[in-house]
Design a protein around this motif. Structure first.
Motif, PDB file in Angstrom:
ATOM      1  N   TRP A  56       0.546   3.946   1.236  1.00  0.00           N
ATOM      2  CA  TRP A  56       0.477   4.686   2.497  1.00  0.00           C
ATOM      3  C   TRP A  56       0.929   3.851   3.676  1.00  0.00           C
ATOM      4  CZ3 TRP A  56      -0.072   9.334   0.868  1.00  0.00           C
ATOM      5  CH2 TRP A  56      -0.834   9.589  -0.265  1.00  0.00           C
ATOM      6  N   CYS A  57       0.525   2.579   3.737  1.00  0.00           N
ATOM      7  CA  CYS A  57       0.777   1.746   4.920  1.00  0.00           C
ATOM      8  C   CYS A  57       1.985   0.833   4.767  1.00  0.00           C
ATOM      9  CB  CYS A  57      -0.447   0.880   5.237  1.00  0.00           C
ATOM     10  SG  CYS A  57      -1.946   1.819   5.487  1.00  0.00           S
TER      11      CYS A  57
ATOM     12  N   CYS B 249       0.866  -1.174   0.000  1.00  0.00           N
ATOM     13  CA  CYS B 249       0.000   0.000   0.000  1.00  0.00           C
ATOM     14  C   CYS B 249       0.904   1.225   0.000  1.00  0.00           C
ATOM     15  CB  CYS B 249      -0.897  -0.012   1.239  1.00  0.00           C
ATOM     16  SG  CYS B 249      -1.749   1.565   1.520  1.00  0.00           S
TER      17      CYS B 249
ATOM     18  N   CYS C 148      -6.058   1.502   5.425  1.00  0.00           N
ATOM     19  CA  CYS C 148      -6.322   2.941   5.348  1.00  0.00           C
ATOM     20  C   CYS C 148      -7.503   3.275   4.432  1.00  0.00           C
ATOM     21  CB  CYS C 148      -5.072   3.668   4.870  1.00  0.00           C
ATOM     22  SG  CYS C 148      -4.549   3.208   3.205  1.00  0.00           S
TER      23      CYS C 148
ATOM     24  N   HIS D 246      -7.171  -0.618  -0.120  1.00  0.00           N
ATOM     25  CA  HIS D 246      -6.715  -1.202   1.138  1.00  0.00           C
ATOM     26  C   HIS D 246      -7.886  -1.248   2.131  1.00  0.00           C
ATOM     27  CE1 HIS D 246      -3.315  -1.323   4.371  1.00  0.00           C
ATOM     28  NE2 HIS D 246      -4.012  -2.428   4.295  1.00  0.00           N
TER      29      HIS D 246
END
Ligand SMILES: [Zn+2]
Lengths: 173, 82
Positions: free
Chosen positions: B8-9, B6, B63, B59
């Motif tokens: 972001w994660c 991901c 998130c 996701h």
């Protein structure tokens, strides 16, 4: 606010394992913002803001957690910090309850149902993640090195997860 | 098990994600001008390549953000791309 009318989704549940307990009614305020005047934690991390814990949820989203009854004060704090900046502050305390799992068997218990790598070299104190536990969506954070974990789970999933934990911990005590 | 990154994660297990189909499918600028066949093409017909394929993923259990990734349909290898 806590009063006699408040009832946890886990009210009446007996936690058979001595190292699992509920922390009911924690204040939780969702913050969505682009730029914020105070430093906020980065991805998968927990920070602090004026004595409250701040959990990273996404690139523009955080969860501020405080003791029961603290939500109005957190809202005021965030509104004042935002000032004229565009952002969203929502009291979501009633969305989730918190399960604390701690001690030498905590990691093995959670690893049974969690796709995250919980090895201390990867996930340690101050880390948090939105993930799955036994197929239920949770916010998982590690609080200390005992290790103690907090599992933030939606009210409607909490009784199921408590039962799953009762089963998953059965071999350890 | 696929390990999907991901943006972001970071890398997470595939069970946290949902598949969103082919990426880069452009909405017709003037849908009313399309014939039924052309509309059907837009809605249903996708490439099915052997090799790199640009896809949308979300996701779901993390998130909840959508992102674009390139997956090799032969090896399942993900290539980082935003
Ligand atoms: Zn994510």
């Amino acid at each position: 606010m806590t009063d006699d009318l408040m009832r946890s989704p886990l009210a009446g549940v007996t936690f058979t394992a001595p190292f699992v307990r509920e922390l009911p009614f924690l204040a939780m305020v969702n913050l969505r913002v682009g730029t914020f005047p105070h430093p906020l934690p980065g991805p998968n991390r927990v920070g602090t803001l004026d004595g409250r814990d701040v959990l990273w949820l996404g690139p523009d989203e955080w969860l501020v957690v405080g003791p029961p009854g603290d939500a109005p004060a957190i809202e005021t704090l965030l509104h004042q910090a935002l000032g004229d900046t565009h952002g969203s502050v929502v009291d979501v305390s009633a969305n989730r309850t918190t399960l604390a799992v701690s001690g030498p068997h905590a990691r093995d218990t959670l690893a049974k149902g969690c796709p995250l790598d919980l090895h201390p070299s990867v996930f340690g104190p101050g880390h948090c993640a939105q993930t799955l536990l036994a197929r239920a969506q949770v916010v998982l954070r590690q609080v200390d090195a005992d290790p103690t974990y907090h599992v933030l789970v939606r009210g409607s999933f909490a009784p199921y997860l408590a039962e799953w934990l009762a089963d998953a911990t059965r071999e350890f005590w | 098990m696929l390990l999907i990154r991901c943006p972001w994660c970071g890398p997470r297990n595939e069970v946290e994600f949902s598949y969103g189909g082919a990426a880069d499918v452009v909405y017709p600028p003037d849908p009313d001008a399309l014939s039924d066949a052309e509309w059907g093409e837009y809605v249903f017909v996708r490439d099915n390549p052997r090799g790199p394929f640009a896809e949308r993923w979300v996701h779901t259990a993390g998130c909840r953000r959508w992102f674009r990734a390139v997956r090799n349909t032969v090896t399942h290898e993900f290539r980082e791309e935003s």
